[in-house]
Structures are given as structure tokens and as C-alpha cells.
Design an enzyme around this catalytic site. Structure first.
Site, PDB file in Angstrom:
ATOM      1  N   ASP A 278       3.127   6.942   8.768  1.00 46.65           N
ATOM      2  CA  ASP A 278       4.346   7.702   9.031  1.00 46.65           C
ATOM      3  C   ASP A 278       5.581   6.876   8.681  1.00 46.65           C
ATOM      4  O   ASP A 278       6.558   6.844   9.427  1.00 46.65           O
ATOM      5  CB  ASP A 278       4.397   8.153  10.497  1.00 46.65           C
ATOM      6  N   LYS A 280       8.962   6.220   7.228  1.00 43.93           N
ATOM      7  CA  LYS A 280      10.147   7.006   6.879  1.00 43.93           C
ATOM      8  C   LYS A 280      11.353   6.332   7.519  1.00 43.93           C
ATOM      9  O   LYS A 280      11.190   5.514   8.449  1.00 43.93           O
ATOM     10  CB  LYS A 280      10.010   8.460   7.347  1.00 43.93           C
ATOM     11  N   ASN A 283      11.707   5.896  11.289  1.00 46.51           N
ATOM     12  CA  ASN A 283      10.785   5.012  12.006  1.00 46.51           C
ATOM     13  C   ASN A 283      11.009   3.541  11.664  1.00 46.51           C
ATOM     14  O   ASN A 283      10.140   2.707  11.894  1.00 46.51           O
ATOM     15  CB  ASN A 283       9.333   5.397  11.696  1.00 46.51           C
ATOM     16  N   ASP A 296       7.318   3.074  15.958  1.00 43.70           N
ATOM     17  CA  ASP A 296       6.638   4.367  16.111  1.00 43.70           C
ATOM     18  C   ASP A 296       5.271   4.374  15.437  1.00 43.70           C
ATOM     19  O   ASP A 296       5.119   4.745  14.272  1.00 43.70           O
ATOM     20  CB  ASP A 296       7.497   5.511  15.565  1.00 43.70           C
ATOM     21  N   THR A 315       4.996  13.058   7.895  1.00 42.50           N
ATOM     22  CA  THR A 315       6.107  13.942   7.535  1.00 42.50           C
ATOM     23  C   THR A 315       5.914  14.327   6.074  1.00 42.50           C
ATOM     24  O   THR A 315       5.747  13.465   5.209  1.00 42.50           O
ATOM     25  CB  THR A 315       7.443  13.209   7.727  1.00 42.50           C
TER      26      THR A 315
END
Length: 479
Positions: A278, A280, A283, A296, A315
Site C-alpha cells: 500500500d 502511496k 502512507n 501504515d 489503492t
């Protein structure tokens, strides 16, 4: 016979009076080499062996009788809760067993006895303090933290800026008072309903294993009947997304340091058998010195080098094609997400966008990436390598793929050893005023009421057994 409270108080008075009569020989005294005589306090010492020169075997036996303290070890990280720092041995301190059943007055007596006890002239007065801390340090909960402000909110709960209250050893709490932390609060009922129990347990377990200069560390985890709590370092520079949104785009020099620090963190995860899944801007946090910190781990997973996961997670804009196609994925999916992240830092938006999720997925799987002409040829080369749709051909694939990325010509100016020692200083530093500064977090969160609101208790069984964790304390794990 168990002495009464009155008798105990009398013993305390007698002990205090006798202690006041003690004298310790000076270094110049002829008897300075002898043990201090406590016979006035505790009565004459009775010996089981009339021989004044005990054999090694009798010495060992004596150590067992008097509770010879164990060597305190560095604690290993555990998937089921804090593991003991004491070596496993039958020579266990007697008062540790008594703490569960004795009253506070009994504990005080035991503590005094251990602090005064000597064995072969060695002073053990520090042992009881450390051992008491060992016993009580895991008893920590939401009441030990003062909520200061809301700094984020997600599908499963909220993230608060909190201050750890001062030590309250008498109430079974120990630690570093007045520390500033981020407290992630997640509702059990929501987690169970969305079938994310394994993810939440994995996040906690993974964070107990990972220590890296560009990964936000976990300090505590605990639970109540209705919620899960993670206490992490508060990184006060705000999210990378916040600064990217304000600046529009980053220069290649600025993005290079951020990307290198992320590569270092992700490489460490992969070597530990962990895929983040994840990556991005939301995070990735920025500290007061301008370094980025990965956070995260709610979708992270431990994956063997040869195995693959079939979970549909992340995402969409940052998902690798193999995830969208359901072909199974491994660590190579993180390098795709890194490519998307770098593209966004350099251009202001991801390479594939669409308001319709299905069409967005089709573009990621089929559409050729367009590279802006103003980027350097080295940046073009790195983006093409990371955003290769076939994971087997992607830069970073294979057992030592992270080294291929580090050796790429776009990173030519990066000294990786200095970078991982945090000696490479970013040119941009966020405007931070104090450890508890929240100026770099979105006001849509920080201006909301900072309340850890009640939540219903799940009626299902215990899904989160062994969730409690306390990070190793350097003071306790030394000598």
C-alpha cells in the site's frame, strides 16, 4: 502462620529502627574487605555447612536458595506478546511469583529484602527495581495516554496525537512519561465485519519485527473489549501527500532523496519477507529534518520469496497489473507502486487516472505509460524499469532486485551507507514548531473534536488474543 497487618507494621518498625544502627566500614578499615554484617537486622546467619570454605557445588546451591538474579537479556520480538527478558532457569527470583498474590505491603517487604540481600559481596540492589518493572510494564492501556488532537481518520478508526502520562508504578504502569506519540485506534466490530482480522493482527506482528531508520516504529499495542490500539512515534512533519499537494511537483533532486529512503525501507521489508502492498503518499510521513518515514502496515503481509498472494488489496491507482488480474503477486508489486509514487512526485499525478474504477483498472493493465519530456533520461529509464507491466521483467524483480534499483544511474549521486545513517540531509525541511506540532496535518482532521468515542463490543469470540506488545526498553535490556 500468616502474620497479621499489625504484626507486619511492628516488623516494619523494628526493621527501620535496626537499619538506622547500621554502619558501613570505611575503605581504610582493616575489615573493609569483609561483607557488611546485617545480623543486627535479620538475626545471625545460619549455615547448612559447617565448613567455612564452601565447595563450588555448595556455592551453587546457596545461589539457588538466595535467589541469585538472572542476567537480563535483550528481548526478542514476539508474535504473541512480550517475551521474557529473563533467561529461562530454575534460579528464579522468589518475589516474582509472590507479586501475583501478595498485598502492596508484602511487596514492599519483599522489595526491601531483595535490595538489601548480598551474595558473595555483590550488590544486588538494582535487581528488584528492574524485576518489578518487568512485571508491570505490560499493564498499559488507553488511560495512560492523554489525547491532544485528531490527526487522521480511516475506515477502521482514528489516529490521535497523544501524550503518555507520567509513570505510575503504583498503578502498574511504567515507561517514559510525557512522551509524544501517535495513537491508532481501530474498532473491533468494523474489523470483524469487513473480514480484516488477519490484516490487523499482521500489522501489529510485522511492526514488532521491523526496525529501520525510515519506518515509523511501534512502541506499544494493547486492546479493550471494543478496540485495538497501536502507539507509534509521532512524526510531526506531516504526510508526503500534504507537501506534494502544496508544492505541486518535486524537483528530481528532491524526489531522489525521498525515493532512495523509501527504497531503503522497502528493501529492508523484503529482506524480512514482508510486502507492504500500500505504498502511496498518504502512507509516507516526513519528520522535522525532512526525512521520509514509511507507515501504515494495515495491508502488509509476510510472503515467502517463492510464494505469491492472491489478495485484492491496496489503492487502485498504485496497484500493480498482476494484482488487478488476480494472477498472484509478491514483492515485485511494491516496486510497481514505487514507480507510480515517483511518477506522481515528478509530475503531480499518477500515470493512470480515471473517475471510473473499472476503466482505471483497464488503463493500468493495457495502456502504455506516457513520460513527460522535461524529465531527465535517467528518470525516464528508472520509471520504465519500475513500471514494467510484466513483473518478471520489472526492475527490482528477483532475489537481489533491490540492489539493481540502488545501482540505477538515477541514484548515482546517492551514498547508500550515508543515506541509511541519516547523514544525507534533504534540502527541504517542513516548518515544525515543537514535538506536538500538527501544523503540517490537514485541518479537516486537526480541527475536529479529539474524542475516542465509544464503540460496541463484538459478540463473537476473541479474535485478537496476544495483541499486547511493549517495545524493548534499552535501559532494561542492558547488562
Amino acid at each position: 502462620m500468616v502474620p497479621s497487618t499489625t504484626q507486619k507494621k511492628s516488623l516494619h518498625s523494628l526493621l527501620a529502627a535496626n537499619l538506622s544502627k547500621l554502619t558501613i566500614p570505611s575503605s581504610s578499615s582493616p575489615s573493609a574487605d569483609q561483607d557488611v554484617d546485617f545480623s543486627d537486622v535479620f538475626g545471625p546467619i545460619t549455615s547448612q555447612n559447617p565448613n567455612p570454605s564452601p565447595s563450588p557445588s555448595s556455592s551453587s546451591s546457596s545461589n539457588a536458595i538466595h535467589g541469585n538474579p538472572q542476567v537480563i537479556l535483550s528481548r526478542s520480538h514476539s508474535f504473541v506478546g512480550p517475551s521474557p527478558r529473563f533467561a529461562q532457569s530454575s534460579n528464579k527470583l522468589p518475589f516474582l511469583d509472590e507479586l501475583d498474590s501478595e498485598s502492596e505491603e508484602d511487596e514492599a517487604e519483599t522489595d526491601i529484602g531483595n535490595r538489601l540481600e548480598t551474595d558473595n559481596g555483590a550488590d544486588k540492589k538494582h535487581v528488584s527495581v528492574r524485576s518489578l518493572t518487568e512485571k508491570v510494564i505490560i499493564q498499559i492501556g488507553p488511560e495512560d495516554f492523554e489525547i491532544l488532537r485528531l490527526v487522521g481518520q480511516g475506515a477502521f478508526g482514528k489516529v490521535f496525537l497523544v501524550r503518555k502520562k507520567r509513570d505510575r508504578l503504583e498503578n502498574g504502569v511504567s515507561g517514559d512519561g510525557d512522551g509524544i506519540f501517535a495513537m491508532k485506534v481501530m474498532k473491533k466490530e468494523t474489523i470483524i465485519k469487513k473480514n480484516h482480522v488477519d490484516y490487523m493482527k499482521a500489522e501489529r506482528d510485522i511492526l514488532t519485527k521491523v526496525v529501520h531508520p525510515f519506518i515509523v516504529p511501534l512502541r506499544y499495542s494493547f486492546q479493550t473489549k471494543s478496540k485495538l490500539y497501536l502507539i507509534l512515534d509521532f512524526v510531526n512533519g506531516g504526510h508526503l501527500f500534504y507537501h506534494l499537494y502544496r508544492q505541486g511537483i518535486f524537483s528530481e533532486d528532491q524526489a531522489r532523496i525521498y525515493t532512495a529512503e523509501i527504497v531503503s525501507a522497502v528493501s529492508h521489508l523484503h529482506k524480512s519477507g514482508i510486502v507492504h502492498r500500500d505504498l502511496k503518499p498518504e502512507n509516507i510521513l516526513m519528520d522535522a529534518d525532512g526525512h521520509v518515514m514509511l507507515t501504515d502496515f494495515g495491508l502488509a503481509k509476510e510472503i515467502d520469496q517463492l510464494s505469491r498472494s492472491n489478495s485484492m488489496c491496496g489503492t487502485t491507482e498504485y496497484m500493480a497489473p498482476e494484482i488487478l488480474l488476480g494472477k498472484g503477486h509478491n514483492k515485485d508489486a511494491d516496486w510497481w507502486s514505487l514507480g507510480i509514487l515517483l511518477y506522481e512526485m515528478l509530475t503531480g499525478k499518477p500515470p493512470y487516472t480515471h473517475s471510473d474504477r473499472k476503466k482505471l483498472q483497464e488503463k493500468i493493465i493495457k495502456e502504455k505509460m506516457k513520460l513527460p519530456p522535461y524529465l531527465s533520461s535517467e528518470a525516464h529509464s528508472l520509471l520504465k524499469g519500475l513500471l514494467q507491466k510484466d513483473p518478471a521483467k520489472r526492475l527490482g524483480s528477483g532475489a537481489h532486485g533491490d540492489e539493481q534499483i540502488k545501482r540505477h544511474k538515477w541514484f548515482r549521486s546517492i551514498n547508500w551507507k550515508k543515506l541509511e545513517a541519516r547523514e544525507v540531509q534533504p534540502k527541504f525541511k517542513p516548518d515544525v514548531n515543537g514535538e506536538d506540532c500538527t501544523a503540517n496535518f490537514d485541518r479537516c482532521w486537526t480541527e475536529m473534536p479529539a474524542e475516542d468515542s465509544p464503540a460496541p463490543t463484538p459478540t463473537a469470540g476473541d479474535h485478537f488474543q496476544g495483541y499486547t506488545y511493549v517495545a524493548p526498553n534499552p535501559w532494561l535490556s542492558s547488562g
